[in-house]
Design a protein around this motif. Sequence first.
Motif, PDB file in Angstrom:
ATOM      1  N   THR A 189      41.489  28.224  43.189  1.00  0.00           N
ATOM      2  CA  THR A 189      40.835  29.287  43.985  1.00  0.00           C
ATOM      3  C   THR A 189      39.669  29.877  43.310  1.00  0.00           C
ATOM      4  OG1 THR A 189      42.464  31.088  43.033  1.00  0.00           O
ATOM      5  CG2 THR A 189      43.008  30.036  45.301  1.00  0.00           C
ATOM      6  N   ARG A 190      38.820  30.400  43.928  1.00  0.00           N
ATOM      7  CA  ARG A 190      37.626  31.365  43.559  1.00  0.00           C
ATOM      8  C   ARG A 190      37.642  32.280  44.155  1.00  0.00           C
ATOM      9  NH1 ARG A 190      33.062  26.689  42.674  1.00  0.00           N
ATOM     10  NH2 ARG A 190      34.327  25.117  41.186  1.00  0.00           N
ATOM     11  N   THR A 191      37.402  33.691  43.734  1.00  0.00           N
ATOM     12  CA  THR A 191      37.441  34.830  44.484  1.00  0.00           C
ATOM     13  C   THR A 191      35.873  35.459  44.110  1.00  0.00           C
ATOM     14  OG1 THR A 191      39.715  35.137  44.734  1.00  0.00           O
ATOM     15  CG2 THR A 191      38.463  36.833  45.246  1.00  0.00           C
ATOM     16  N   ALA A 192      35.251  35.899  44.803  1.00  0.00           N
ATOM     17  CA  ALA A 192      34.033  36.681  44.833  1.00  0.00           C
ATOM     18  C   ALA A 192      34.496  37.898  43.647  1.00  0.00           C
ATOM     19  CB  ALA A 192      33.651  37.764  45.874  1.00  0.00           C
ATOM     20  N   ASN A 249      44.574  43.896  49.675  1.00  0.00           N
ATOM     21  CA  ASN A 249      45.091  45.010  48.952  1.00  0.00           C
ATOM     22  C   ASN A 249      44.073  46.137  48.751  1.00  0.00           C
ATOM     23  OD1 ASN A 249      47.758  43.623  49.424  1.00  0.00           O
ATOM     24  ND2 ASN A 249      47.397  42.842  47.168  1.00  0.00           N
ATOM     25  N   SER A 250      44.594  47.228  48.635  1.00  0.00           N
ATOM     26  CA  SER A 250      43.779  48.450  48.308  1.00  0.00           C
ATOM     27  C   SER A 250      42.346  48.552  49.131  1.00  0.00           C
ATOM     28  CB  SER A 250      43.463  48.240  46.870  1.00  0.00           C
ATOM     29  OG  SER A 250      44.671  48.361  45.947  1.00  0.00           O
ATOM     30  N   LEU A 251      42.604  48.342  50.325  1.00  0.00           N
ATOM     31  CA  LEU A 251      41.411  48.357  51.251  1.00  0.00           C
ATOM     32  C   LEU A 251      40.579  49.441  51.056  1.00  0.00           C
ATOM     33  CD1 LEU A 251      42.909  46.089  53.918  1.00  0.00           C
ATOM     34  CD2 LEU A 251      40.890  45.486  52.830  1.00  0.00           C
ATOM     35  N   LYS A 252      39.141  49.399  51.242  1.00  0.00           N
ATOM     36  CA  LYS A 252      38.060  50.359  51.113  1.00  0.00           C
ATOM     37  C   LYS A 252      37.515  50.326  52.391  1.00  0.00           C
ATOM     38  CE  LYS A 252      37.711  49.525  46.079  1.00  0.00           C
ATOM     39  NZ  LYS A 252      36.828  49.138  44.963  1.00  0.00           N
ATOM     40  N   GLY A 277      41.449  40.894  42.073  1.00  0.00           N
ATOM     41  CA  GLY A 277      42.410  41.790  41.810  1.00  0.00           C
ATOM     42  C   GLY A 277      42.826  42.350  42.855  1.00  0.00           C
ATOM     43  N   ARG A 278      41.983  42.542  44.096  1.00  0.00           N
ATOM     44  CA  ARG A 278      42.551  43.038  45.456  1.00  0.00           C
ATOM     45  C   ARG A 278      42.513  41.927  46.344  1.00  0.00           C
ATOM     46  NH1 ARG A 278      39.506  46.383  48.387  1.00  0.00           N
ATOM     47  NH2 ARG A 278      37.496  45.435  47.693  1.00  0.00           N
ATOM     48  N   GLY A 286      45.389  50.795  52.128  1.00  0.00           N
ATOM     49  CA  GLY A 286      46.203  50.093  52.944  1.00  0.00           C
ATOM     50  C   GLY A 286      46.080  48.399  52.566  1.00  0.00           C
ATOM     51  N   SER A 287      46.794  47.577  53.215  1.00  0.00           N
ATOM     52  CA  SER A 287      46.949  45.896  53.074  1.00  0.00           C
ATOM     53  C   SER A 287      46.589  45.424  54.257  1.00  0.00           C
ATOM     54  CB  SER A 287      47.719  45.540  52.179  1.00  0.00           C
ATOM     55  OG  SER A 287      48.019  46.221  51.061  1.00  0.00           O
TER      56      SER A 287
END
Length: 115
Positions: free
Chosen positions: A57-60, A83-86, A65-66, A16-17
């Motif tokens: 922006t900087r993302t880990a 998105n595409s939560l785990k 991508g998520r 989910g998101s």
Amino acid sequence: QVQLVESGGGLVQPGGSLRLSCAASGIIFSIYTMGWYRQAPGKQRELVGIITDDGATRTAASLKGRFTISRDNAKNTVYLQMNSLKPEDTAVYYCNAVRTTQTYWGQGTQVTVSS
């Protein structure tokens, strides 16, 4: 008085998101670098990503991508689209505001990814 208030957390199923928001007050929002961090139970707080005052922006690497960070300076708000939560994304998510030697933190919002 500076306040950072996160919202949008909750329980979501795997895949989910969620979109988290962090509303700032008491600072000149547009000149601050805004960051998102998270802390899972028993783990250290880790960086999710940042967005600078000019929108870079900087993302880990593990989250690229998520997860996407954005900001709306007119609303003094920074967002984290997830998105595409785990299940391993389960954590308390915090935002912060940084400028030179000034750092402010929100109180956090819980995100739980579970079926």
